[in-house]
Design a protein around this motif. Structure first.
Motif, mmCIF file in Angstrom:
data_model
loop_
_atom_site.group_PDB
_atom_site.id
_atom_site.type_symbol
_atom_site.label_atom_id
_atom_site.label_comp_id
_atom_site.label_asym_id
_atom_site.label_seq_id
_atom_site.Cartn_x
_atom_site.Cartn_y
_atom_site.Cartn_z
ATOM 1 N N PHE A 35 0.850 -1.189 0.000
ATOM 2 C CA PHE A 35 0.000 0.000 0.000
ATOM 3 C C PHE A 35 0.888 1.243 0.000
ATOM 4 O O PHE A 35 1.775 1.361 0.843
ATOM 5 C CB PHE A 35 -0.899 -0.012 1.245
ATOM 6 C CG PHE A 35 -1.904 1.099 1.284
ATOM 7 C CD1 PHE A 35 -1.581 2.326 1.844
ATOM 8 C CD2 PHE A 35 -3.177 0.933 0.762
ATOM 9 C CE1 PHE A 35 -2.501 3.366 1.890
ATOM 10 C CE2 PHE A 35 -4.105 1.964 0.796
ATOM 11 C CZ PHE A 35 -3.768 3.180 1.364
ATOM 12 N N PRO A 36 0.640 2.193 -0.914
ATOM 13 C CA PRO A 36 1.501 3.372 -0.939
ATOM 14 C C PRO A 36 1.115 4.381 0.138
ATOM 15 O O PRO A 36 0.047 4.989 0.053
ATOM 16 C CB PRO A 36 1.257 3.949 -2.335
ATOM 17 C CG PRO A 36 -0.112 3.496 -2.713
ATOM 18 C CD PRO A 36 -0.405 2.243 -1.966
ATOM 19 N N PRO A 48 -2.038 9.033 1.594
ATOM 20 C CA PRO A 48 -3.360 8.442 1.860
ATOM 21 C C PRO A 48 -3.606 8.183 3.339
ATOM 22 O O PRO A 48 -4.752 8.198 3.785
ATOM 23 C CB PRO A 48 -3.325 7.120 1.080
ATOM 24 C CG PRO A 48 -2.286 7.310 0.040
ATOM 25 C CD PRO A 48 -1.261 8.222 0.634
ATOM 26 N N GLU A 49 -2.547 7.920 4.100
ATOM 27 C CA GLU A 49 -2.727 7.669 5.526
ATOM 28 C C GLU A 49 -2.437 8.924 6.356
ATOM 29 O O GLU A 49 -2.128 8.833 7.550
ATOM 30 C CB GLU A 49 -1.798 6.529 5.997
ATOM 31 C CG GLU A 49 -2.155 5.157 5.447
ATOM 32 C CD GLU A 49 -3.383 4.540 6.113
ATOM 33 O OE1 GLU A 49 -4.016 5.215 6.949
ATOM 34 O OE2 GLU A 49 -3.721 3.390 5.787
ATOM 35 N N ARG A 70 1.763 -2.039 7.921
ATOM 36 C CA ARG A 70 0.789 -0.949 8.039
ATOM 37 C C ARG A 70 -0.179 -1.173 9.196
ATOM 38 O O ARG A 70 -0.591 -0.223 9.868
ATOM 39 C CB ARG A 70 0.026 -0.798 6.718
ATOM 40 C CG ARG A 70 -0.782 0.485 6.608
ATOM 41 C CD ARG A 70 -1.157 0.752 5.178
ATOM 42 N NE ARG A 70 -1.961 -0.284 4.596
ATOM 43 C CZ ARG A 70 -3.244 -0.145 4.234
ATOM 44 N NH1 ARG A 70 -3.859 0.999 4.446
ATOM 45 N NH2 ARG A 70 -3.882 -1.143 3.680
ATOM 46 N N VAL A 71 -0.540 -2.433 9.432
ATOM 47 C CA VAL A 71 -1.477 -2.734 10.527
ATOM 48 C C VAL A 71 -0.814 -2.397 11.866
ATOM 49 O O VAL A 71 -1.402 -1.720 12.718
ATOM 50 C CB VAL A 71 -1.875 -4.229 10.499
ATOM 51 C CG1 VAL A 71 -2.634 -4.609 11.748
ATOM 52 C CG2 VAL A 71 -2.706 -4.521 9.258
ATOM 53 N N PHE A 131 -0.313 1.355 12.313
ATOM 54 C CA PHE A 131 -1.553 2.061 12.621
ATOM 55 C C PHE A 131 -1.929 1.871 14.085
ATOM 56 O O PHE A 131 -2.256 2.835 14.787
ATOM 57 C CB PHE A 131 -2.680 1.556 11.704
ATOM 58 C CG PHE A 131 -3.990 2.246 11.936
ATOM 59 C CD1 PHE A 131 -5.016 1.638 12.645
ATOM 60 C CD2 PHE A 131 -4.205 3.528 11.450
ATOM 61 C CE1 PHE A 131 -6.221 2.280 12.854
ATOM 62 C CE2 PHE A 131 -5.415 4.184 11.651
ATOM 63 C CZ PHE A 131 -6.423 3.554 12.365
ATOM 64 N N GLN A 155 -2.153 4.689 17.150
ATOM 65 C CA GLN A 155 -3.365 4.927 17.950
ATOM 66 C C GLN A 155 -3.078 4.756 19.438
ATOM 67 O O GLN A 155 -3.470 5.565 20.286
ATOM 68 C CB GLN A 155 -4.477 3.943 17.551
ATOM 69 C CG GLN A 155 -4.873 3.992 16.087
ATOM 70 C CD GLN A 155 -5.454 5.322 15.707
ATOM 71 O OE1 GLN A 155 -6.399 5.796 16.318
ATOM 72 N NE2 GLN A 155 -4.884 5.954 14.705
ATOM 73 N N LYS A 156 -2.388 3.656 19.782
ATOM 74 C CA LYS A 156 -2.146 3.337 21.196
ATOM 75 C C LYS A 156 -1.181 4.332 21.836
ATOM 76 O O LYS A 156 -1.320 4.689 23.008
ATOM 77 C CB LYS A 156 -1.551 1.930 21.339
ATOM 78 C CG LYS A 156 -2.367 0.818 20.718
ATOM 79 C CD LYS A 156 -3.502 0.361 21.585
ATOM 80 C CE LYS A 156 -4.203 -0.844 20.978
ATOM 81 N NZ LYS A 156 -5.401 -1.215 21.690
ATOM 82 N N ARG A 187 -0.486 -7.031 23.065
ATOM 83 C CA ARG A 187 -1.661 -7.896 22.994
ATOM 84 C C ARG A 187 -2.223 -7.889 21.572
ATOM 85 O O ARG A 187 -2.560 -8.936 21.011
ATOM 86 C CB ARG A 187 -2.712 -7.402 23.989
ATOM 87 C CG ARG A 187 -3.933 -8.287 24.113
ATOM 88 C CD ARG A 187 -4.984 -7.632 24.965
ATOM 89 N NE ARG A 187 -5.362 -6.357 24.383
ATOM 90 C CZ ARG A 187 -5.926 -5.358 25.057
ATOM 91 N NH1 ARG A 187 -6.159 -5.475 26.341
ATOM 92 N NH2 ARG A 187 -6.239 -4.231 24.464
ATOM 93 N N ASP A 188 -2.327 -6.717 20.970
ATOM 94 C CA ASP A 188 -2.876 -6.618 19.618
ATOM 95 C C ASP A 188 -1.927 -7.205 18.574
ATOM 96 O O ASP A 188 -2.367 -7.807 17.591
ATOM 97 C CB ASP A 188 -3.176 -5.149 19.280
ATOM 98 C CG ASP A 188 -4.470 -4.668 19.939
ATOM 99 O OD1 ASP A 188 -4.793 -3.477 19.815
ATOM 100 O OD2 ASP A 188 -5.146 -5.498 20.577
#
Lengths: 560, 95
Positions: free
Chosen positions: A61-62, A144-145, A218-219, A222, A226-227, A547-548
């Motif tokens: 993903f760019p 994009p992000e 990317r996951v 991200f 957030q965390k 954990r995630d």
């Protein structure tokens, strides 16, 4: 009659000589000048700008790419009703009527009106068929992000010649690969200015930029973003950063720092935010440094996990200084396992003294402390280890528990990850491969940097760190069902020659699963206000992210 | 005098023939040039469309956009509970 022939002969001769002379003048003497004029009249040399390469995460993903944007320009000499055109364009372009009008009233044949105009707006203006208004394509960097990993990516600005140039982060480090090469083409056109297509000359030299495919997941990036943002808010910290790394390869899976800037409008942010704190900010690591010192001692056979500390019954005096534990609790004859579990400063002074100065410096050098890691991001800094002659006994003692010594987060992460990787230190790397415009891949392979400790020592140290997580001060936040190896850190910040007890850098460093690590991670919170301790601030953030990540990797807990 | 007439006729015929050939080839080149121009125009248009579609696709499929929409749709930001199955378990039976 004879004189008539002679006269005519002379007349013709003079005429022919005149013609030949003129021909000689125009075709020989003035040849170059006329050739240039002719070429200028029928040929145009155009620069063909390259398209800058993309930056993609590991899933392709760019996160940095290019989009179509236009520069709206005007030829004031062709614009008849300047006031009307200004009024029409002003609401569409979002500029003042007076600004547009001022440009249109200049005595020029080309004036810029607005840059960065999107395709929809361009088509809207184009449909109006306004005389004297034109468009020039200017590709624009697009994210994009949004501002994900901004401090890692850097941004694209202009150099002194007005050419696009990458600054900071990956845009800066890989600028030459990303920018490509400007080319040139020749277009021949007829007297009406239309191109003679049969005479099109192929462009020469133009090459689009190469693209980067990162190790960044990317996951993970991200969720780390957030965390971390939430952690900084929850614990009232001034700033924070997280690094997630694959210890077996050195691949950086995520790198996040807040506060950060928006690369789309970097000029609106303070320049201090451009640099990446993970690679350029230095700090005293505190207790997260203890595993390195303990590993050195274990590897040299100077201590074993069962060795007991004979100076741990109370505060330790070194020269004019008295060194305490973080909570003023003391454990006489404590063993090395408990020294790590309790994060016992006096126990670490014992270990540091056992190691001695020369072996300490040598051991830290093997861990890469004081050297650049070689991570492929612009702006890395590494504070040098003090020269041997400048070390005092107190420096050796405090180095044992990570004070009086400075590192960058990436330096510490890289050194610590060697414990997770069987004693082998890997070079941290952001970019996995470089893609050429013709889809060839240049793969960047993992690189071993050093072997600071043996695999046996790494195993022993891992067990001590697992014990520290399950029984230490951060045990309340640990993940049940998972073996996580880790260490808290609460480092006082030096202010004007002394340590301010109310200001700390709270951190947690660890890896999981302990038996076959998939990732190592460092969480650093700068001056949390809810609590000064790493166990109560950075550790919960670490375990929340861990954990995630474990769920993302489909690693299930086992019953305890 | 017949010989010079023949030579003259040959020159003139050759000139006329070559002119006709030139006209035919020039016309063909021009036509091909117009077609080429049209193809290049269409190619440029498709490239532009691709760039615009790409921009929309990347924006809509970005985690940032999805998280924003999820939040607006009422999806929970985070959950403290995790359930893991360490053995297979049937959740439906096909009778």
């Amino acid at each position: 009659m004879r004189w008539r022939f002679i006269a005519i002969f002379i007349a013709f001769s003079v005429s022919f000589l005149g013609i030949w002379g003129k021909l000689f003048y125009w075709q020989i003497v003035k040849a170059d000048e006329l050739s240039s004029l002719g070429q200028a009249q029928y040929a145009n040399y155009l620069e063909i700008p390259p398209i800058r390469g993309e930056i993609k995460t590991s899933d392709g993903f760019p996160i940095v790419t290019n989009r179509l944007s236009f520069l709206v320009y005007a030829n004031p000499k062709e614009v008849k009703d300047k006031d009307a055109i200004s009024q029409i364009l002003s609401p569409i372009l979002g500029s003042d009527i007076s600004s547009i009008s001022a440009e249109l009233n200049l005595d020029r044949v080309w004036v810029p009106l607005q840059n960065g105009v999107d395709n929809l707006t361009k088509e809207k203006i184009d449909a109006m068929k306004l005389p004297g208004i034109g468009f020039q394509e200017t590709p624009e960097r697009f994210y994009p992000e949004a501002s994900m990993a901004a401090s890692l990516l850097g941004f694209v600005g202009k150099d002194n010649s007005g050419v696009d140039k990458g600054y900071f982060g990956l845009e800066g480090y890989y600028d030459r690969q990303l920018k490509g090469r400007i080319g040139q083409t020749t277009i021949v056109h007829d007297a009406m200015g239309k191109p003679v297509l049969a005479k099109l000359v192929q462009n020469s030299g133009q090459q689009d930029g190469r693209s980067l495919v990162l190790n960044i997941d990317r996951v993970i990036q991200f969720l780390v973003d957030q965390k971390l943002k939430k952690g900084i808010e929850d614990y009232g910290a001034k700033s924070g950063m997280v690094i997630v790394m694959d210890p077996k390869t050195g691949n950086i899976l995520a790198l996040s720092a807040f506060p950060t800037f928006d690369p789309r409008s970097y000029w609106n942010f303070d320049t201090s935010l451009y640099k990446n704190p993970a690679i350029s900010d230095i700090y005293e690591p505190g207790s997260t440094f203890k595993p390195l010192v303990m590993s050195i001692a274990l590897d040299l056979g100077l201590v074993s996990p069962e060795s007991t500390c004979d100076i741990c019954e109370g505060p330790v005096t070194v020269g004019d200084y008295t060194l305490h534990t973080w909570n003023d609790k003391y454990f006489p004859n404590t063993n090395m396992i408990d020294v790590i579990q309790h994060s016992d400063n006096t126990g670490m002074v014992f270990v540091a003294k056992k190691i001695g100065l020369d072996r300490m410096i040598a051991g830290l050098n093997k861990f890469g402390i004081g050297d650049l890691t070689g991570i492929d991001v612009q702006g890395e800094f590494a504070p040098e280890l003090k020269d041997r002659s400048l070390w005092y006994p107190i420096d050796l003692a405090t180095a044992g528990f990570g004070q009086g010594i400075t590192v960058t987060p990436i330096e510490l992460m890289d050194a610590f990850s060697s414990i997770a990787n069987g004693g082998t230190r890997m070079e941290p790397h952001i970019v996995a491969k470089i893609q050429t415009p013709d889809n060839q891949d240049i793969v960047i392979n993992p690189k071993e940097l050093s072997h600071p400790i043996s695999s046996n020592t790494a195993k022993v140290m891992t067990e001590m760190l697992v014990n520290a997580v399950s029984k230490g001060e951060a045990s309340f936040a640990r993940l049940k069902g998972f073996r996580v190896a880790g260490k808290t850190g609460t480092a006082s910040i030096p202010v004007a020659g002394h340590y301010d007890p109310s200001k700390t850098i709270a951190s947690f460093i660890g890896f999981a699963p302990a038996d076959d690590p998939k990732f190592s991670m460092l969480v650093v919170l700068n001056q949390p206000s809810t609590s000064i301790y790493g166990a109560e601030t950075a550790a919960p953030v670490f375990f929340d992210i861990a954990r995630d990540i474990l769920a993302y990797y489909k690693i299930n807990p086992v019953p305890e | 005098m017949k010989q010079p007439r023949k030579i003259l006729l040959a020159f003139v015929s050759t000139a006329i023939f070559l002119s006709i050939v030139q006209i035919i080839f020039s016309a063909a080149f021009t036509t091909a040039g117009i077609d080429l121009s049209q193809l290049q125009y269409e190619k440029k248009g498709i490239e532009t469309d691709n760039m615009i579609i790409g921009e929309a696709l990347y924006t809509k499929s970005s985690f940032t956009t999805i998280a924003k929409i999820a939040s607006e749709e009422g999806f929970a930001q985070d959950t403290k509970s995790r359930i893991s199955l360490t053995t297979t378990s049937s959740v439906a039976l096909n009778r």
